[in-house]
Design a protein around this motif. Structure first.
Motif, PDB file in Angstrom:
ATOM      1  N   TYR A  69       0.842  -1.196   0.000  1.00  0.00           N
ATOM      2  CA  TYR A  69       0.000   0.000   0.000  1.00  0.00           C
ATOM      3  C   TYR A  69       0.877   1.246   0.000  1.00  0.00           C
ATOM      4  O   TYR A  69       1.923   1.280   0.660  1.00  0.00           O
ATOM      5  N   ARG A  70       0.457   2.249  -0.737  1.00  0.00           N
ATOM      6  CA  ARG A  70       1.123   3.557  -0.706  1.00  0.00           C
ATOM      7  C   ARG A  70       0.267   4.526   0.098  1.00  0.00           C
ATOM      8  O   ARG A  70      -0.922   4.698  -0.182  1.00  0.00           O
ATOM      9  N   LEU A  71       0.864   5.170   1.055  1.00  0.00           N
ATOM     10  CA  LEU A  71       0.124   6.055   1.939  1.00  0.00           C
ATOM     11  C   LEU A  71      -0.442   7.254   1.182  1.00  0.00           C
ATOM     12  O   LEU A  71       0.222   7.819   0.312  1.00  0.00           O
ATOM     13  N   ASP A  72      -1.644   7.618   1.543  1.00  0.00           N
ATOM     14  CA  ASP A  72      -2.288   8.811   1.005  1.00  0.00           C
ATOM     15  C   ASP A  72      -1.767  10.013   1.797  1.00  0.00           C
ATOM     16  O   ASP A  72      -1.963  10.076   3.018  1.00  0.00           O
ATOM     17  N   PRO A  73      -1.096  10.979   1.159  1.00  0.00           N
ATOM     18  CA  PRO A  73      -0.529  12.116   1.899  1.00  0.00           C
ATOM     19  C   PRO A  73      -1.576  12.996   2.563  1.00  0.00           C
ATOM     20  O   PRO A  73      -1.230  13.812   3.431  1.00  0.00           O
ATOM     21  N   LYS A  74      -2.840  12.827   2.194  1.00  0.00           N
ATOM     22  CA  LYS A  74      -3.899  13.660   2.772  1.00  0.00           C
ATOM     23  C   LYS A  74      -4.613  12.973   3.936  1.00  0.00           C
ATOM     24  O   LYS A  74      -5.548  13.535   4.504  1.00  0.00           O
ATOM     25  N   LYS A  75      -4.192  11.760   4.266  1.00  0.00           N
ATOM     26  CA  LYS A  75      -4.863  11.007   5.322  1.00  0.00           C
ATOM     27  C   LYS A  75      -3.981  10.845   6.548  1.00  0.00           C
ATOM     28  O   LYS A  75      -2.751  10.849   6.462  1.00  0.00           O
ATOM     29  N   SER A  76      -4.630  10.702   7.709  1.00  0.00           N
ATOM     30  CA  SER A  76      -3.926  10.356   8.944  1.00  0.00           C
ATOM     31  C   SER A  76      -4.076   8.853   9.175  1.00  0.00           C
ATOM     32  O   SER A  76      -5.102   8.262   8.828  1.00  0.00           O
ATOM     33  N   TYR A  77      -3.065   8.276   9.776  1.00  0.00           N
ATOM     34  CA  TYR A  77      -3.068   6.841  10.065  1.00  0.00           C
ATOM     35  C   TYR A  77      -2.633   6.594  11.506  1.00  0.00           C
ATOM     36  O   TYR A  77      -1.914   7.410  12.105  1.00  0.00           O
ATOM     37  N   MET A  78      -3.052   5.467  12.029  1.00  0.00           N
ATOM     38  CA  MET A  78      -2.477   4.957  13.263  1.00  0.00           C
ATOM     39  C   MET A  78      -1.445   3.913  12.845  1.00  0.00           C
ATOM     40  O   MET A  78      -1.793   2.811  12.416  1.00  0.00           O
ATOM     41  N   ILE A  79      -0.184   4.278  12.899  1.00  0.00           N
ATOM     42  CA  ILE A  79       0.901   3.416  12.439  1.00  0.00           C
ATOM     43  C   ILE A  79       1.356   2.536  13.585  1.00  0.00           C
ATOM     44  O   ILE A  79       1.684   3.038  14.673  1.00  0.00           O
TER      45      ILE A  79
END
Length: 257
Positions: A69-79
């Motif tokens: 998966y490539r992270l969406d730069p506009k989204k926040s994630y719990m990594i």
């Protein structure tokens, strides 16, 4: 031969702190300016990534990243990721471009120079204090409201038993993810314990494999679902660790993401 190894490992540990300090000293004025206001955090984060890569390359580590998966730069994630080494911090910074903040133990704030910036940019937790844990949630909510992601090592620390593949996960990361309806992003680190564990007389230069998994969505989930999310995330990372342990990866290093 044993004496030579002891000398090597001692110098190896000293060198780690040397390469940790060099980029901080070089970038010190810019780092200070970037933490004056929370608006400067994205610039601080970019410099942190340079710092992390400098350490990895300076120690003779190179990383191979597999991405589902490539992270969406506009989204926040719990990594979330497994935790076995201090280099987990550096590798996480090197492979994730989206600005995030660490939730980490307050003891690391005692490290000279590094600790100064760690205290001012990370969310510190005293795992023996319930009041501290409540403050972590407030701080994390503040960062998430600003569009940042949060990184937590859900094992709650590095397992004392180094033969343990993966310790049980604590609830905090999953509770936060549900409250904010943000996706959980599992990441697996394969070789950090082998490369640079917390055992003093151990470690060597070499490859660090990592895998960024598909996010686990929390949209529509309720607090009662956090156990299922926790177990599902644990399974993803645990199964990947078992897979990493049964095969070697001879592919070329991917040092940009």
């Amino acid at each position: 031969m044993k004496g030579i190894k002891i000398i090597f490992w001692t110098l190896w540990r000293i060198w780690f702190y040397v390469v940790m300090a060099i980029p901080i000293l070089i970038m010190f004025p810019f780092l200070i300016l970037s933490i004056v206001s929370y608006k400067g955090y994205p610039y601080y984060f970019k410099m942190s990534r340079i710092w992390a890569k400098f350490i990895l390359f300076g120690m003779g580590f190179y990383y191979i990243v597999k991405k589902e998966y490539r992270l969406d730069p506009k989204k926040s994630y719990m990594i979330v990721a497994n935790h076995t080494s201090m280099t987990d911090i550096m590798l996480m910074l090197a492979i994730v471009r989206n600005p995030f903040v660490f939730v980490g133990k307050k003891e690391l704030a005692k490290i000279p120079l590094f600790g100064f910036f760690y205290r001012r940019t990370c969310i510190l937790v005293d795992r023996n204090c319930s009041k501290s844990k409540n403050e972590v949630f407030k701080q994390a909510q503040m960062r998430l409201s600003r569009g940042l992601s949060v990184c937590i090592f859900p094992e709650g620390g590095v397992p004392e038993d180094e033969s343990l593949v993966l310790d049980t996960f604590k609830d905090g990361a999953f509770r936060l993810a549900i409250e904010h309806q943000i996706a959980i992003l599992p990441i697996t680190f394969a070789d950090n314990k082998k490369r640079f564990s917390y055992s003093f007389f151990s470690g060597s230069p070499g490859v660090m494999r990592a895998k960024i998994h598909k996010p686990i969505e929390t949209e529509g989930k309720l607090p009662i679902d956090r156990k299922a999310l926790r177990e599902a995330t644990w399974e993803v990372i645990h199964n990947q660790l078992l897979e990493f342990n049964t095969k070697s990866d001879n592919s070329h290093p991917n040092t940009t993401l």
